[in-house]
Design an enzyme around this catalytic site. Structure first.
Site, PDB file in Angstrom:
ATOM      1  N   LYS A 290       0.853  -1.206   0.000  1.00 36.30           N
ATOM      2  CA  LYS A 290       0.000   0.000   0.000  1.00 36.30           C
ATOM      3  C   LYS A 290       0.881   1.245   0.000  1.00 36.30           C
ATOM      4  O   LYS A 290       1.778   1.380   0.839  1.00 36.30           O
ATOM      5  CB  LYS A 290      -0.885   0.004   1.246  1.00 36.30           C
ATOM      6  CG  LYS A 290      -1.680   1.293   1.449  1.00 36.30           C
ATOM      7  CD  LYS A 290      -2.629   1.173   2.625  1.00 36.30           C
ATOM      8  CE  LYS A 290      -3.461   2.424   2.829  1.00 36.30           C
ATOM      9  NZ  LYS A 290      -2.738   3.541   3.447  1.00 36.30           N
ATOM     10  N   HIS A 314      -1.712   8.046   0.582  1.00 36.00           N
ATOM     11  CA  HIS A 314      -2.053   8.029   2.016  1.00 36.00           C
ATOM     12  C   HIS A 314      -3.060   9.141   2.352  1.00 36.00           C
ATOM     13  O   HIS A 314      -3.013   9.738   3.419  1.00 36.00           O
ATOM     14  CB  HIS A 314      -0.761   8.220   2.824  1.00 36.00           C
ATOM     15  CG  HIS A 314      -0.708   7.469   4.125  1.00 36.00           C
ATOM     16  ND1 HIS A 314       0.091   6.370   4.318  1.00 36.00           N
ATOM     17  CD2 HIS A 314      -1.337   7.666   5.316  1.00 36.00           C
ATOM     18  CE1 HIS A 314      -0.042   5.936   5.566  1.00 36.00           C
ATOM     19  NE2 HIS A 314      -0.903   6.705   6.192  1.00 36.00           N
TER      20      HIS A 314
HETATM   21  C1  LIG Z   1      -7.129   9.067  10.582  1.00 39.46           C
HETATM   22  C2  LIG Z   1      -6.337   8.286   9.574  1.00 39.46           C
HETATM   23  C3  LIG Z   1      -5.472   7.291  10.014  1.00 39.46           C
HETATM   24  C4  LIG Z   1      -4.750   6.540   9.085  1.00 39.46           C
HETATM   25  N1  LIG Z   1      -3.969   5.510   9.530  1.00 39.46           N
HETATM   26  C5  LIG Z   1      -3.365   4.699   8.626  1.00 39.46           C
HETATM   27  C6  LIG Z   1      -2.661   3.547   9.072  1.00 39.46           C
HETATM   28  O1  LIG Z   1      -2.584   3.255  10.249  1.00 39.46           O
HETATM   29  N2  LIG Z   1      -2.072   2.780   8.111  1.00 39.46           N
HETATM   30  C7  LIG Z   1      -2.139   3.067   6.773  1.00 39.46           C
HETATM   31  O2  LIG Z   1      -1.592   2.350   5.952  1.00 39.46           O
HETATM   32  N3  LIG Z   1      -2.821   4.149   6.343  1.00 39.46           N
HETATM   33  C8  LIG Z   1      -3.443   4.956   7.234  1.00 39.46           C
HETATM   34  N4  LIG Z   1      -4.169   6.025   6.786  1.00 39.46           N
HETATM   35  C9  LIG Z   1      -4.320   6.261   5.345  1.00 39.46           C
HETATM   36  C10 LIG Z   1      -5.544   5.517   4.814  1.00 39.46           C
HETATM   37  O3  LIG Z   1      -5.365   4.129   4.856  1.00 39.46           O
HETATM   38  C11 LIG Z   1      -5.846   5.893   3.349  1.00 39.46           C
HETATM   39  O4  LIG Z   1      -4.685   5.734   2.573  1.00 39.46           O
HETATM   40  C12 LIG Z   1      -6.381   7.318   3.192  1.00 39.46           C
HETATM   41  O5  LIG Z   1      -7.149   7.700   4.296  1.00 39.46           O
HETATM   42  C13 LIG Z   1      -7.222   7.385   1.939  1.00 39.46           C
HETATM   43  O6  LIG Z   1      -7.624   8.682   1.694  1.00 39.46           O
HETATM   44  P1  LIG Z   1      -9.081   9.272   2.071  1.00 39.46           P
HETATM   45  O7  LIG Z   1      -9.099   9.445   3.556  1.00 39.46           O
HETATM   46  O8  LIG Z   1      -9.079  10.562   1.339  1.00 39.46           O
HETATM   47  O9  LIG Z   1     -10.116   8.299   1.589  1.00 39.46           O
HETATM   48  C14 LIG Z   1      -4.876   6.807   7.706  1.00 39.46           C
HETATM   49  C15 LIG Z   1      -5.744   7.824   7.277  1.00 39.46           C
HETATM   50  C16 LIG Z   1      -6.466   8.544   8.190  1.00 39.46           C
HETATM   51  C17 LIG Z   1      -7.419   9.588   7.692  1.00 39.46           C
END
Ligand SMILES: Cc1cc2nc3c(=O)[nH]c(=O)nc-3n(C[C@H](O)[C@H](O)[C@H](O)COP(=O)(O)O)c2cc1C
Length: 424
Positions: A290, A314
């Site tokens: 990812k 991300h």
């Molecule tokens: C509050 C929050 C925490 C996140 N924590 C992680 C995580 O622990 N691991 C990870 O791979 N991505 C993490 N992400 C990224 C999400 O997996 C994802 O890539 C992203 O939120 C997608 O974009 P969107 O919020 O615009 O849909 C996080 C995103 C947010 C908003």
């Protein structure tokens, strides 16, 4: 001048046989939702409600991105750069949006992205998301920074995928992989865009850090947001004790609220393709990377025996200015060969999902809106959010002139300008 990327071919959409057992159109999700959720008509509707519900540091942590928010803005702008070229007079009475990922058939081409500390923004938030996803038959990826033990999540929501951040110590990685296997997660997602901690100024501005520090500010945040303080925070403390980072490694990690503990992010900068070989050797199930954006990285992933990639910046939370997945999806999908290509970052509408699928993705993940939906409505809120997106896709497929997702291709798209981001 506006140039279509590829001219639409006549009869591009597969002609459909007479609709023998035509599936009835799905009812609009908003009319069957619990009364309290009916005012949420689309994913974006959850954000203002979550803003009102959550203390500022928490809402800021979820909604925020990094530095100047260039990638965050770009993620939404990218969808506007591409338009549809729909086909008319196609019998679309037999629309079907299920999709197969790693041998499992899911009900829709989207799932829930991994999000850390989701159980701080919603009561048992990881479970709310995982259970709603399992009930809707879509994938949910449990974050390694989650606060509920993966074993419990997988017991209550079998089929949940697990996301890992891996560090320097191969023994620690080996033990974590063993734990994930024993817990029964079908798919291991390794996040590779987080080699170092990004400059999240917004967390400083909003006074967010983990572990949370028990101080007067935290007390004030609680007093001024009583629904969150009582319904999420105190309820969690009373029913389950102090939450800990349960799934960072094989053993329990730091507590969520502590005066002197720091979380250790060191070591992630050591992760490289060599280290990946070891992970591939230890995990025989579907392995997904990812956070890649470059087509060359997709080629490397393929050569290292990876089964799937999630094209992602991300949600704009890592390298600010990193290209939006939609802009490179086509090149990455070409480079990916037989690997399953997924994408996330900024997906909010059924039309967004269909654009990514037309560019070569098999499925997409949605992040923040699911977090907000859990914060305002728990499991029912997430179920409603998933149903809304599914209903949008169902309608959009009909308007686009397709019955199956594998009919989608670039011929359904119109590019007012040639997309940027060709890195070759
Ligand atoms: C509050 C929050 C925490 C996140 N924590 C992680 C995580 O622990 N691991 C990870 O791979 N991505 C993490 N992400 C990224 C999400 O997996 C994802 O890539 C992203 O939120 C997608 O974009 P969107 O919020 O615009 O849909 C996080 C995103 C947010 C908003």
């Amino acid at each position: 001048m506006a140039v279509p990327m590829q001219s639409p071919t006549p009869m591009a959409a597969t002609p459909v046989e007479p609709a023998v057992a035509a599936a009835p159109a799905a009812p609009p999700a908003a009319t069957v939702a619990p009364r309290a959720l009916r005012r949420f008509l689309c994913l974006d509707d959850f954000e203002p409600a979550a803003r009102a519900r959550l203390p500022r540091p928490l809402f800021g942590y979820v909604s925020g991105a990094t530095e100047s928010n260039a990638s965050l803005r770009g993620n939404r702008a990218a969808f506007e750069e591409i338009a549809f070229l729909p086909r008319m007079l196609v019998n679309v009475a037999r629309r079907e949006q299920s999709v197969e990922l790693f041998g499992t058939r899911y009900a829709a081409p989207f799932g829930i992205a991994p999000m850390g500390i989701s159980s701080l923004t919603a009561y048992r938030g990881d479970l709310a998301q995982a259970r709603a996803a399992a009930a809707a038959r879509v994938p949910m990826v449990l974050s390694s920074s989650s606060l509920i033990r993966m074993e419990e999540v997988l017991q209550q929501a079998p089929g949940t995928w697990f996301q890992a951040y891996l560090g320097r110590d191969p023994q620690a990685t080996a033990r974590l992989v063993e734990r994930v296997k024993a817990a029964g997660a079908p798919v291991l997602v390794v996040t590779i865009d987080s080699a170092v901690v990004p400059n999240r100024e917004n967390n400083v501005r909003n006074r967010f850090k983990t572990p949370l520090h028990p101080d007067l500010r935290l007390l004030w945040d609680g007093l001024t947001h009583p629904r969150w303080a009582v319904g999420t925070f105190l309820r969690t403390l009373l029913a389950h004790g102090m939450p800990h980072f349960e799934n960072v490694g094989a053993e329990r990690g730091a507590p969520l609220v502590a005066r002197d503990v720091t979380r250790d992010f060191s070591g992630r900068e050591h992760l490289d393709w060599e280290a990946l070989k070891d992970i591939r050797r230890r995990w025989s199930g579907p392995l997904v990377l990812k956070g890649l954006l470059h087509p060359e990285d997709a080629k490397l992933a393929r050569n290292f025996g990876v089964d799937g990639v999630i094209v992602s910046n991300h949600g704009g939370r890592q390298l600010d200015g990193a290209v939006s997945p939609l802009r490179v999806l086509r090149q990455v999908a070409e480079a990916a060969g037989p690997m399953v290509v997924m994408a996330d970052s900024g997906f909010r509408r059924g039309t967004d999902v269909l654009k990514a699928l037309a560019l070569g993705a098999r499925a997409v993940l949605v992040g923040r809106p699911m977090n907000y939906a859990a914060a305002v409505g728990g499991e029912a809120g997430v179920a409603h959010a998933l149903a809304l997106l599914r209903a949008e896709i169902h309608a959009d497929m009909g308007l686009l002139g397709i019955n199956r997702l594998d009919e989608l291709g670039p011929r359904h798209l119109y590019f007012p300008q040639v997309p940027r981001g060709d890195q070759r």
